[in-house]
Design a protein around this motif. Structure first.
Motif, PDB file in Angstrom:
ATOM      1  N   TRP A  29      49.726 -29.057 -84.041  1.00  0.00           N
ATOM      2  CA  TRP A  29      50.686 -28.469 -83.107  1.00  0.00           C
ATOM      3  C   TRP A  29      51.420 -29.581 -82.359  1.00  0.00           C
ATOM      4  O   TRP A  29      50.795 -30.472 -81.803  1.00  0.00           O
ATOM      5  CB  TRP A  29      49.961 -27.571 -82.116  1.00  0.00           C
ATOM      6  CG  TRP A  29      50.877 -26.581 -81.468  1.00  0.00           C
ATOM      7  CD1 TRP A  29      51.544 -26.735 -80.300  1.00  0.00           C
ATOM      8  CD2 TRP A  29      51.225 -25.294 -81.951  1.00  0.00           C
ATOM      9  NE1 TRP A  29      52.292 -25.636 -80.025  1.00  0.00           N
ATOM     10  CE2 TRP A  29      52.118 -24.731 -81.030  1.00  0.00           C
ATOM     11  CE3 TRP A  29      50.869 -24.565 -83.087  1.00  0.00           C
ATOM     12  CZ2 TRP A  29      52.665 -23.464 -81.191  1.00  0.00           C
ATOM     13  CZ3 TRP A  29      51.414 -23.303 -83.243  1.00  0.00           C
ATOM     14  CH2 TRP A  29      52.308 -22.759 -82.306  1.00  0.00           C
ATOM     15  N   PRO A  30      52.762 -29.532 -82.302  1.00  0.00           N
ATOM     16  CA  PRO A  30      53.521 -30.586 -81.613  1.00  0.00           C
ATOM     17  C   PRO A  30      53.207 -30.641 -80.118  1.00  0.00           C
ATOM     18  O   PRO A  30      53.134 -29.597 -79.449  1.00  0.00           O
ATOM     19  CB  PRO A  30      54.975 -30.188 -81.834  1.00  0.00           C
ATOM     20  CG  PRO A  30      54.967 -29.203 -82.949  1.00  0.00           C
ATOM     21  CD  PRO A  30      53.624 -28.552 -82.926  1.00  0.00           C
ATOM     22  N   ALA A  31      53.022 -31.852 -79.609  1.00  0.00           N
ATOM     23  CA  ALA A  31      52.715 -32.043 -78.182  1.00  0.00           C
ATOM     24  C   ALA A  31      53.866 -31.505 -77.336  1.00  0.00           C
ATOM     25  O   ALA A  31      55.038 -31.671 -77.669  1.00  0.00           O
ATOM     26  CB  ALA A  31      52.491 -33.518 -77.901  1.00  0.00           C
ATOM     27  N   GLY A  32      53.524 -30.848 -76.251  1.00  0.00           N
ATOM     28  CA  GLY A  32      54.525 -30.329 -75.326  1.00  0.00           C
ATOM     29  C   GLY A  32      55.187 -29.036 -75.761  1.00  0.00           C
ATOM     30  O   GLY A  32      56.064 -28.532 -75.069  1.00  0.00           O
ATOM     31  N   THR A  33      54.789 -28.498 -76.887  1.00  0.00           N
ATOM     32  CA  THR A  33      55.358 -27.248 -77.378  1.00  0.00           C
ATOM     33  C   THR A  33      54.460 -26.093 -76.946  1.00  0.00           C
ATOM     34  O   THR A  33      53.248 -26.156 -77.138  1.00  0.00           O
ATOM     35  CB  THR A  33      55.452 -27.262 -78.920  1.00  0.00           C
ATOM     36  OG1 THR A  33      56.217 -28.396 -79.319  1.00  0.00           O
ATOM     37  CG2 THR A  33      56.107 -26.010 -79.441  1.00  0.00           C
ATOM     38  N   PRO A  34      55.053 -25.043 -76.338  1.00  0.00           N
ATOM     39  CA  PRO A  34      54.230 -23.913 -75.909  1.00  0.00           C
ATOM     40  C   PRO A  34      53.479 -23.287 -77.081  1.00  0.00           C
ATOM     41  O   PRO A  34      53.979 -23.233 -78.196  1.00  0.00           O
ATOM     42  CB  PRO A  34      55.230 -22.918 -75.338  1.00  0.00           C
ATOM     43  CG  PRO A  34      56.503 -23.645 -75.182  1.00  0.00           C
ATOM     44  CD  PRO A  34      56.469 -24.834 -76.082  1.00  0.00           C
ATOM     45  N   ARG A  35      52.297 -22.805 -76.793  1.00  0.00           N
ATOM     46  CA  ARG A  35      51.476 -22.164 -77.828  1.00  0.00           C
ATOM     47  C   ARG A  35      51.637 -20.648 -77.831  1.00  0.00           C
ATOM     48  O   ARG A  35      51.201 -19.987 -78.755  1.00  0.00           O
ATOM     49  CB  ARG A  35      50.011 -22.540 -77.645  1.00  0.00           C
ATOM     50  CG  ARG A  35      49.770 -23.998 -77.943  1.00  0.00           C
ATOM     51  CD  ARG A  35      48.288 -24.336 -77.837  1.00  0.00           C
ATOM     52  NE  ARG A  35      48.066 -25.724 -78.173  1.00  0.00           N
ATOM     53  CZ  ARG A  35      47.739 -26.150 -79.383  1.00  0.00           C
ATOM     54  NH1 ARG A  35      47.591 -25.306 -80.364  1.00  0.00           N
ATOM     55  NH2 ARG A  35      47.561 -27.434 -79.601  1.00  0.00           N
ATOM     56  N   GLN A  36      52.240 -20.120 -76.802  1.00  0.00           N
ATOM     57  CA  GLN A  36      52.466 -18.684 -76.711  1.00  0.00           C
ATOM     58  C   GLN A  36      53.970 -18.410 -76.688  1.00  0.00           C
ATOM     59  O   GLN A  36      54.733 -19.204 -76.145  1.00  0.00           O
ATOM     60  CB  GLN A  36      51.824 -18.108 -75.437  1.00  0.00           C
ATOM     61  CG  GLN A  36      50.319 -18.257 -75.390  1.00  0.00           C
ATOM     62  CD  GLN A  36      49.634 -17.525 -76.533  1.00  0.00           C
ATOM     63  OE1 GLN A  36      50.008 -16.425 -76.893  1.00  0.00           O
ATOM     64  NE2 GLN A  36      48.622 -18.154 -77.113  1.00  0.00           N
ATOM     65  N   PRO A  37      54.408 -17.300 -77.248  1.00  0.00           N
ATOM     66  CA  PRO A  37      55.847 -16.986 -77.218  1.00  0.00           C
ATOM     67  C   PRO A  37      56.321 -16.722 -75.793  1.00  0.00           C
ATOM     68  O   PRO A  37      55.544 -16.264 -74.941  1.00  0.00           O
ATOM     69  CB  PRO A  37      55.957 -15.725 -78.078  1.00  0.00           C
ATOM     70  CG  PRO A  37      54.591 -15.173 -78.174  1.00  0.00           C
ATOM     71  CD  PRO A  37      53.634 -16.292 -77.945  1.00  0.00           C
TER      72      PRO A  37
END
Length: 131
Positions: free
Chosen positions: A18-26
């Motif tokens: 998972w890319p760092a700083g990218t939200p994991r929830q919509p």
């Protein structure tokens, strides 16, 4: 490997990639609502903004909303009911988006079919989808 172990391993792989700083929830800027309501919201908030740009031909959010309303009314007039599957046999073009939103607006199910499909593939997709 059992299902639980597989899913655990899959979750670990996804977490690692998972890319760092990218939200994991919509994130839902207009709340959780149908996609067709998002179109209506954008048509109200920025009616002249381009929703589609297809080879230089632009379609605004307001126009996409209006045209999909008209198409939805036609589908209902033709007897399409909520829950029915509607096959769309078109290439990627503005009319495809109009049809997509129209199908959603009348409560039907969008069933895309590629115009590149051979007869056997098309037959299978139509039967399988129930369109």
């Amino acid at each position: 490997m059992n299902q639980d172990a597989y899913l655990e391993q899959l979750a670990a792989l996804q977490a690692a990639a998972w890319p760092a700083g990218t939200p994991r929830q919509p994130h839902y800027p207009h709340g959780r609502q149908p996609l067709s309501e998002y179109l209506r919201a954008w048509a109200r908030l920025q009616p002249e903004a381009p929703a589609l740009d297809f080879y230089g031909a632009r379609l605004s959010y307001a126009e996409l909303d209006r045209q999909s309303d008209r198409c939805a009314a036609l589908l209902v007039e033709l007897g399409i009911e909520p829950g029915e599957r509607v096959a769309v046999f078109m290439p990627n073009c503005p009319q495809l988006h109009i049809a997509f939103y129209a199908i959603l607006k009348c409560g039907a199910v969008y069933a895309p079919v590629s115009p590149l499909s051979k007869a056997l593939e098309l037959s299978y997709q139509l039967k399988d989808s129930g369109a």
